[in-house]
Design a protein around this motif. Structure first.
Motif, PDB file in Angstrom:
ATOM      1  N   ALA A  77      56.992  -8.275 -39.277  1.00 46.11           N
ATOM      2  CA  ALA A  77      57.014  -6.852 -39.625  1.00 46.11           C
ATOM      3  C   ALA A  77      58.314  -6.491 -40.340  1.00 46.11           C
ATOM      4  N   THR A  78      59.422  -7.026 -39.856  1.00 47.92           N
ATOM      5  CA  THR A  78      60.719  -6.749 -40.475  1.00 47.92           C
ATOM      6  C   THR A  78      60.759  -7.275 -41.905  1.00 47.92           C
ATOM      7  N   ALA A 126      53.818  -3.478 -34.375  1.00 45.84           N
ATOM      8  CA  ALA A 126      53.697  -4.934 -34.336  1.00 45.84           C
ATOM      9  C   ALA A 126      53.891  -5.458 -32.917  1.00 45.84           C
ATOM     10  N   VAL A 127      54.941  -4.994 -32.253  1.00 45.91           N
ATOM     11  CA  VAL A 127      55.229  -5.448 -30.891  1.00 45.91           C
ATOM     12  C   VAL A 127      54.158  -4.951 -29.915  1.00 45.91           C
ATOM     13  N   ALA A 128      53.732  -3.704 -30.075  1.00 44.95           N
ATOM     14  CA  ALA A 128      52.698  -3.150 -29.192  1.00 44.95           C
ATOM     15  C   ALA A 128      51.387  -3.906 -29.332  1.00 44.95           C
ATOM     16  N   GLN A 129      51.026  -4.248 -30.562  1.00 42.72           N
ATOM     17  CA  GLN A 129      49.796  -5.003 -30.785  1.00 42.72           C
ATOM     18  C   GLN A 129      49.885  -6.389 -30.171  1.00 42.72           C
ATOM     19  N   ALA A 130      51.069  -6.994 -30.252  1.00 40.59           N
ATOM     20  CA  ALA A 130      51.262  -8.317 -29.655  1.00 40.59           C
ATOM     21  C   ALA A 130      51.062  -8.248 -28.142  1.00 40.59           C
ATOM     22  N   VAL A 131      51.645  -7.235 -27.515  1.00 39.87           N
ATOM     23  CA  VAL A 131      51.494  -7.055 -26.068  1.00 39.87           C
ATOM     24  C   VAL A 131      50.031  -6.789 -25.719  1.00 39.87           C
ATOM     25  N   ALA A 165      52.418   6.211 -41.596  1.00 37.15           N
ATOM     26  CA  ALA A 165      51.116   5.561 -41.727  1.00 37.15           C
ATOM     27  C   ALA A 165      51.263   4.170 -42.356  1.00 37.15           C
ATOM     28  N   ALA A 166      52.094   4.081 -43.396  1.00 39.51           N
ATOM     29  CA  ALA A 166      52.328   2.793 -44.046  1.00 39.51           C
ATOM     30  C   ALA A 166      53.029   1.834 -43.089  1.00 39.51           C
ATOM     31  N   GLY A 167      53.936   2.360 -42.280  1.00 38.45           N
ATOM     32  CA  GLY A 167      54.626   1.526 -41.303  1.00 38.45           C
ATOM     33  C   GLY A 167      53.667   0.998 -40.257  1.00 38.45           C
ATOM     34  N   ALA A 168      52.748   1.856 -39.808  1.00 41.22           N
ATOM     35  CA  ALA A 168      51.761   1.430 -38.817  1.00 41.22           C
ATOM     36  C   ALA A 168      50.864   0.324 -39.375  1.00 41.22           C
ATOM     37  N   ALA A 174      51.341  -7.341 -39.720  1.00 40.39           N
ATOM     38  CA  ALA A 174      52.334  -8.325 -39.285  1.00 40.39           C
ATOM     39  C   ALA A 174      51.881  -9.028 -38.018  1.00 40.39           C
ATOM     40  N   GLU A 175      51.346  -8.263 -37.075  1.00 40.64           N
ATOM     41  CA  GLU A 175      50.888  -8.873 -35.823  1.00 40.64           C
ATOM     42  C   GLU A 175      49.700  -9.781 -36.046  1.00 40.64           C
TER      43      GLU A 175
END
Length: 206
Positions: A77-78, A126-131, A165-168, A174-175
């Motif tokens: 994501a970064t 990205a992190v939330a989706q991974a979790v 929205a683009a970040g989401a 990324a995830e």
């Protein structure tokens, strides 16, 4: 991305969100601002690495895998948001004054001009989706926290809704990429284990 129609839409969005951005110094916004800042790169990476370390110490494969997926997703994501920020110069709402400024990326390192996309949102999603993928029972909480962190970027004057929205979308992609890479690694490890077992069986027949 920076054509006449896009710039016109950006100006409209700036005017529409002006009343919301004007609340950035309101006590209520300041109260929840730490939640938004918690989605910054260092805290998210620290959380991801801590999850990985805790899983290793406790010898919990599920937690180790969750931590690994969090780290991988955050790194991807970064990388993606950095590339996108380099392609577009967009003044942050709180720094735009009376007009929204949007143009082709100039390689500027001025943080006030790299609003697009929201890196906080990309990392948080990205992190939330991974979790959520590794620990389904926590998916609701993880995604809600990511959504709140992203939404708060607007009233604090850091991003426009389209940035969020683009970040989401960036975080989600990324995830997915990280998940596919980790799946390939798992498959390769499984194939290697099977191959080693077969070779040992052939070398030492019963």
């Amino acid at each position: 991305m920076t054509g006449a129609k896009t710039k016109k839409a950006a100006r409209k969005e700036h005017r529409a969100l002006a009343p919301v951005v004007a609340l950035r110094d309101h006590p209520a916004v300041k109260l929840v601002e730490p939640t938004a800042k918690a989605a910054d790169e260092p805290p998210l990476l620290a959380l991801s690495l801590a999850t990985l370390a805790i899983g290793a110490v406790l010898r919990r494969p599920a937690i180790v895998r969750t931590g690994a997926r969090m780290v991988a997703s955050h790194i991807v994501a970064t990388g993606l948001k950095t590339v996108m920020k380099g392609a577009v110069d967009r003044t942050r709402p709180a720094a735009a004054g009376g007009s929204a400024k949007l143009s082709k990326g100039s390689g500027t390192k001025d943080g006030s001009k790299n609003a697009f996309p929201s890196g906080h949102t990309a990392g948080a999603v990205a992190v939330a989706q991974a979790v959520a993928h590794e620990l389904p029972g926590t998916s609701g909480a993880a995604r809600t926290l990511a959504g709140v962190a992203g939404a708060l970027q607007v009233p604090r004057g850091a991003h426009y809704l389209t940035d969020v929205a683009a970040g989401a979308a960036t975080g989600w992609l990324a995830e997915r990429i990280a998940g596919l890479v980790l799946a390939r690694i798992d498959t390769a490890r499984a194939d290697r284990s099977v191959r080693i077992a077969e070779e040992e069986a052939a070398a030492h027949p019963s």
